[in-house]
Design a protein around this motif. Sequence first.
Motif, PDB file in Angstrom:
ATOM      1  N   THR A  80      -1.973  85.139 -20.586  1.00  0.00           N
ATOM      2  CA  THR A  80      -1.720  86.573 -20.505  1.00  0.00           C
ATOM      3  C   THR A  80      -1.428  87.239 -21.851  1.00  0.00           C
ATOM      4  OG1 THR A  80      -0.856  86.225 -18.270  1.00  0.00           O
ATOM      5  CG2 THR A  80      -0.349  88.328 -19.329  1.00  0.00           C
ATOM      6  N   PRO A  81      -0.560  86.664 -22.721  1.00  0.00           N
ATOM      7  CA  PRO A  81      -0.250  87.366 -23.976  1.00  0.00           C
ATOM      8  C   PRO A  81      -1.472  87.580 -24.879  1.00  0.00           C
ATOM      9  CG  PRO A  81       1.365  85.644 -23.540  1.00  0.00           C
ATOM     10  CD  PRO A  81       0.244  85.441 -22.568  1.00  0.00           C
ATOM     11  N   LYS A  82      -2.540  86.797 -24.659  1.00  0.00           N
ATOM     12  CA  LYS A  82      -3.723  86.915 -25.520  1.00  0.00           C
ATOM     13  C   LYS A  82      -4.600  88.105 -25.119  1.00  0.00           C
ATOM     14  CE  LYS A  82      -2.426  83.195 -27.618  1.00  0.00           C
ATOM     15  NZ  LYS A  82      -1.842  83.246 -28.974  1.00  0.00           N
ATOM     16  N   ASN A  83      -4.434  88.592 -23.907  1.00  0.00           N
ATOM     17  CA  ASN A  83      -5.085  89.816 -23.416  1.00  0.00           C
ATOM     18  C   ASN A  83      -6.581  89.862 -23.716  1.00  0.00           C
ATOM     19  OD1 ASN A  83      -5.405  92.283 -22.194  1.00  0.00           O
ATOM     20  ND2 ASN A  83      -3.746  93.285 -23.319  1.00  0.00           N
ATOM     21  N   HIS A  84      -7.305  88.888 -23.214  1.00  0.00           N
ATOM     22  CA  HIS A  84      -8.757  88.820 -23.428  1.00  0.00           C
ATOM     23  C   HIS A  84      -9.503  90.013 -22.833  1.00  0.00           C
ATOM     24  CE1 HIS A  84      -7.593  84.644 -24.192  1.00  0.00           C
ATOM     25  NE2 HIS A  84      -8.756  84.472 -24.805  1.00  0.00           N
ATOM     26  N   LEU A  85      -8.901  90.655 -21.838  1.00  0.00           N
ATOM     27  CA  LEU A  85      -9.589  91.802 -21.231  1.00  0.00           C
ATOM     28  C   LEU A  85      -9.794  92.926 -22.243  1.00  0.00           C
ATOM     29  CD1 LEU A  85      -7.997  92.025 -17.680  1.00  0.00           C
ATOM     30  CD2 LEU A  85     -10.360  91.427 -18.265  1.00  0.00           C
ATOM     31  N   VAL A  86      -8.876  93.066 -23.189  1.00  0.00           N
ATOM     32  CA  VAL A  86      -9.049  94.064 -24.245  1.00  0.00           C
ATOM     33  C   VAL A  86     -10.263  93.702 -25.095  1.00  0.00           C
ATOM     34  CG1 VAL A  86      -8.040  95.005 -26.360  1.00  0.00           C
ATOM     35  CG2 VAL A  86      -6.648  94.771 -24.302  1.00  0.00           C
ATOM     36  N   SER A  87     -10.415  92.419 -25.414  1.00  0.00           N
ATOM     37  CA  SER A  87     -11.586  91.966 -26.189  1.00  0.00           C
ATOM     38  C   SER A  87     -12.875  92.244 -25.431  1.00  0.00           C
ATOM     39  CB  SER A  87     -11.492  90.466 -26.480  1.00  0.00           C
ATOM     40  OG  SER A  87     -10.346  90.169 -27.220  1.00  0.00           O
ATOM     41  N   LEU A  88     -12.855  91.954 -24.131  1.00  0.00           N
ATOM     42  CA  LEU A  88     -14.060  92.142 -23.328  1.00  0.00           C
ATOM     43  C   LEU A  88     -14.435  93.625 -23.211  1.00  0.00           C
ATOM     44  CD1 LEU A  88     -13.291  89.545 -20.532  1.00  0.00           C
ATOM     45  CD2 LEU A  88     -15.115  89.384 -22.238  1.00  0.00           C
ATOM     46  N   LYS A  89     -13.436  94.467 -23.032  1.00  0.00           N
ATOM     47  CA  LYS A  89     -13.712  95.907 -22.933  1.00  0.00           C
ATOM     48  C   LYS A  89     -14.222  96.455 -24.268  1.00  0.00           C
ATOM     49  CE  LYS A  89     -10.326  96.637 -19.245  1.00  0.00           C
ATOM     50  NZ  LYS A  89      -9.012  97.206 -18.878  1.00  0.00           N
ATOM     51  N   ALA A  90     -13.646  95.959 -25.349  1.00  0.00           N
ATOM     52  CA  ALA A  90     -14.122  96.370 -26.675  1.00  0.00           C
ATOM     53  C   ALA A  90     -15.553  95.901 -26.897  1.00  0.00           C
ATOM     54  CB  ALA A  90     -13.205  95.815 -27.761  1.00  0.00           C
ATOM     55  N   PHE A  91     -15.827  94.658 -26.490  1.00  0.00           N
ATOM     56  CA  PHE A  91     -17.178  94.105 -26.651  1.00  0.00           C
ATOM     57  C   PHE A  91     -18.193  94.894 -25.826  1.00  0.00           C
ATOM     58  CE2 PHE A  91     -20.523  91.004 -25.526  1.00  0.00           C
ATOM     59  CZ  PHE A  91     -20.999  90.738 -26.811  1.00  0.00           C
ATOM     60  N   LYS A  92     -17.795  95.365 -24.660  1.00  0.00           N
ATOM     61  CA  LYS A  92     -18.682  96.181 -23.820  1.00  0.00           C
ATOM     62  C   LYS A  92     -19.102  97.449 -24.571  1.00  0.00           C
ATOM     63  CE  LYS A  92     -20.560  97.761 -19.967  1.00  0.00           C
ATOM     64  NZ  LYS A  92     -21.804  97.195 -19.409  1.00  0.00           N
ATOM     65  N   ILE A  93     -18.149  98.046 -25.310  1.00  0.00           N
ATOM     66  CA  ILE A  93     -18.460  99.236 -26.104  1.00  0.00           C
ATOM     67  C   ILE A  93     -19.432  98.878 -27.228  1.00  0.00           C
ATOM     68  CG2 ILE A  93     -17.467 100.977 -27.647  1.00  0.00           C
ATOM     69  CD1 ILE A  93     -14.856 100.728 -26.015  1.00  0.00           C
ATOM     70  N   ILE A  94     -19.192  97.737 -27.871  1.00  0.00           N
ATOM     71  CA  ILE A  94     -20.031  97.311 -29.000  1.00  0.00           C
ATOM     72  C   ILE A  94     -21.464  97.039 -28.537  1.00  0.00           C
ATOM     73  CG2 ILE A  94     -20.380  95.449 -30.683  1.00  0.00           C
ATOM     74  CD1 ILE A  94     -17.274  95.201 -30.736  1.00  0.00           C
ATOM     75  N   VAL A  95     -21.603  96.397 -27.381  1.00  0.00           N
ATOM     76  CA  VAL A  95     -22.935  96.084 -26.848  1.00  0.00           C
ATOM     77  C   VAL A  95     -23.720  97.358 -26.583  1.00  0.00           C
ATOM     78  CG1 VAL A  95     -24.146  95.153 -24.829  1.00  0.00           C
ATOM     79  CG2 VAL A  95     -22.278  93.861 -25.881  1.00  0.00           C
ATOM     80  N   GLY A  96     -23.017  98.417 -26.170  1.00  0.00           N
ATOM     81  CA  GLY A  96     -23.694  99.687 -25.928  1.00  0.00           C
ATOM     82  C   GLY A  96     -24.316 100.255 -27.191  1.00  0.00           C
TER      83      GLY A  96
END
Length: 818
Positions: free
Chosen positions: A649-665
């Motif tokens: 939980t403290p690593k919060n990978h969901l933030v990375s994934l959401k950021a990556f979704k923006i980058i892929v766009g």
Amino acid sequence: MKIAVITHTLHSRQQHKLYAYAPYVREMNYWFSGFEEVRVVAPVIPKAKNNLPLEYKKSGIQLEEVPAFSLLSFSNILRTFFLLPFIFYKVFRAMQWGDHVHLRCPGNMGLIGCLVQVFFPKKPKTVKYAGNWDPEAQQPFTYKLQKKILSNTFLSRNIRVLVYGEWPGQSKNILPFFTASFSEAEKPVVEKEFNKPFKFLFVGSLVAGKRPKLAIQLIEKLITKKVLVKLEIYGDGVLRKELEEYVVSKNLEPFVIFFGNKKLETVKEAYKKAHFLILASKSEGWPKAVAEAMFFGCIPIVTSVSCVPWMLGAPSVSKEETNIVTLAERGIIIGSKFKVQGSRFKVQSSGFEGAKLLDQLVQDVEALTIDAERKKEMSKAAQQWSQQYTLERFEKGIREILGKQPQNPNQTANTKRPTENQQPLTGKRLPRSFVARNDTTHNPQPTSENRHPITRNPKQLRVLQLIDSLRPGGAERLTVDLANGLAGKVGFSAVCASRIEGGFKKDLKKEVGYIFLNKKSSVDMGAIFRLKKYIKTNKIELLHAHGTSVFMGCIQKILNPKLKLIWHDHYGNRIDNENFTAFLLKICSLFFDGIICVNKELLSWSKEQLFSKKLRYIPNFVSAKYHCKRSNLNVNQKITIVQLANLKTPKNHLVSLKAFKIIVGRTPDCQLVLVGKGYNDVYSEEIKRYIQRENLQDKVFLKGQQTELKSYLKDAHIGILSSDSEGLPISLLEYGLAGLPVVCTNVGDCEKVVGEFGKLVPKNDPKALAAAILSYLDNPEMMKTDAEKFQQQVIDNYSEEVVLSKFLDFYNEISLNA
């Protein structure tokens, strides 16, 4: 010479100075004057609760902090159950350390001291019993237990117990003593004049046990009888508001004044001007306010507790007195029912009889105010008696107790050996005169001022790293790299995995010792004794416990007190979590010889919350095997973003994934590689569901637990972290040594590590994380420059060669600390 003091008195540190309750400190300054080193075991509070704390005169006092405890409620009893073993241990070690042991009784810490001193029958000891020593007094069981232990000459050997008053039927180690507040020079030279209005004083805490309301009621009754009186109240406490309201309700404001806590000099001036002092306490030892008031000729009105009848010169009769108020030679005794035989006395009751007592007291006080001759005689007798007990006599008494001759105050207090005329502490009764014996001056013992600094060859150190598992993770990586780095630099370097082995086991050098405990439960006796045997067999002297393995470390410390225990805190989120684990750590810290923190926030937390005095900030380091020389970071090929972090939980990978979704766009030709162990829990499942829901299966790759990371780092373009909390993430150092530019959240020590050579973003902000990554992809030259500078930053400040020396220095300091 060294003195160890065990006390319940609350201490506080303010601006690197040590403070405690002023009357206690004034007395202890005399006890400390003949000792070079002082160690005090006492509870500590962040800031002195008492409004008038006092700083110790002696410098360099070692304070061994212990938590305060009580038995007044079920929750307190439960808490005390966990605390006691650790407090006993602290007290035991202090007594081992000292050449002389001094206990302050009665009290919770005094009880522990009474029990522990039994194990030191040959060590000289003194006890100041500041409570009521009356054998017949109604007291808490713990007080009676302390008195029984101290009176037992089999359990308590080579000890002198100083009590207030002389009591019949006591063992030979119980000695009558006193306390003092004023010097010979402060004796008044004129008799007190009893001019109206008669001034009464109350000096003490405004608590139920002191019965301050009786003083106000006495004034109220005297006013109704047209006696001109005034009451000044010095002191504070929980009853103040209630008492003030009572005074207002009875229209007594012109006659009763509250002054609160005041310094002794202010109270002394009040004593000089006052005529009477009233103190109707339920219990006392040596009522200092009474003796102080008598010193200046005040007539005391006091309950018949402890040594009060002796202090006030109660009538010498062999029959039982049944008066509820008695006019003694030097004052008025309230609730009197006692036997007096010569200088010895036995209080049988100090109970009150309500309105009847108050009426009798008012009648006797009124009669005394009219009798001018009796007032003067009583005042003079009180003054003459109290002025026997000056600070000079008090100091002489203490030095006689300790077997020391008073020294020139301008001379350094050096230790002196006993001479033919100077007897060692044996527990024999002292003459009442407390005449100090002579001694001769010898060469001083070594002190902190004349000792040369001591160093130790690291090759003599034998160190064991203790950790729960060797599965891939930051703390685990540091443990293995540290053990490997120490191999060849210390006499013996080893690793103990207590619960689980893992992939990092194979990374241990062959010269590094290893043991796996296979611990199955929180208290696995087999694992405990396997580790104990390993420590003994390999002559381990320093146990370096990482993270939660410290609980096993504390057990080993209890089994082997000579073992040095260092706790290494890697958990960055600790400062935001006041949970049960934090409470247990506070208890365990009583056993720590030192603490290592991976960032300054954790260091501050440990200083405030834990009891260890040796703390050190030592950053994580990274092994040279991750070093890569990159000619370029080609952003024209498929972009690889890597994140090294277990799926927690403290690593919060969901933030990375959401950021990556923006980058892929914006940049479709890229991929995100997540390297770290998944735990088949809700958090891991949430990550997998997000990847599927956003159709990122062909761009996001979960690589799971890996021990060989170099290939992932070599193929990557950017290293990221999206944590909500960190200590000092080793993955950040691994990115740097591999020559990667980094983008990470600004938590823990990330800002300090990255400096100006990377991108820092707020935690839990996917847009900010995506924008920072895209800024690098849009500016390859900046990405290359930052990567090179960050790599050099890691080499200069976080490489094994740089940081390992800091560990060795701390090990050396701890191993030499007696």
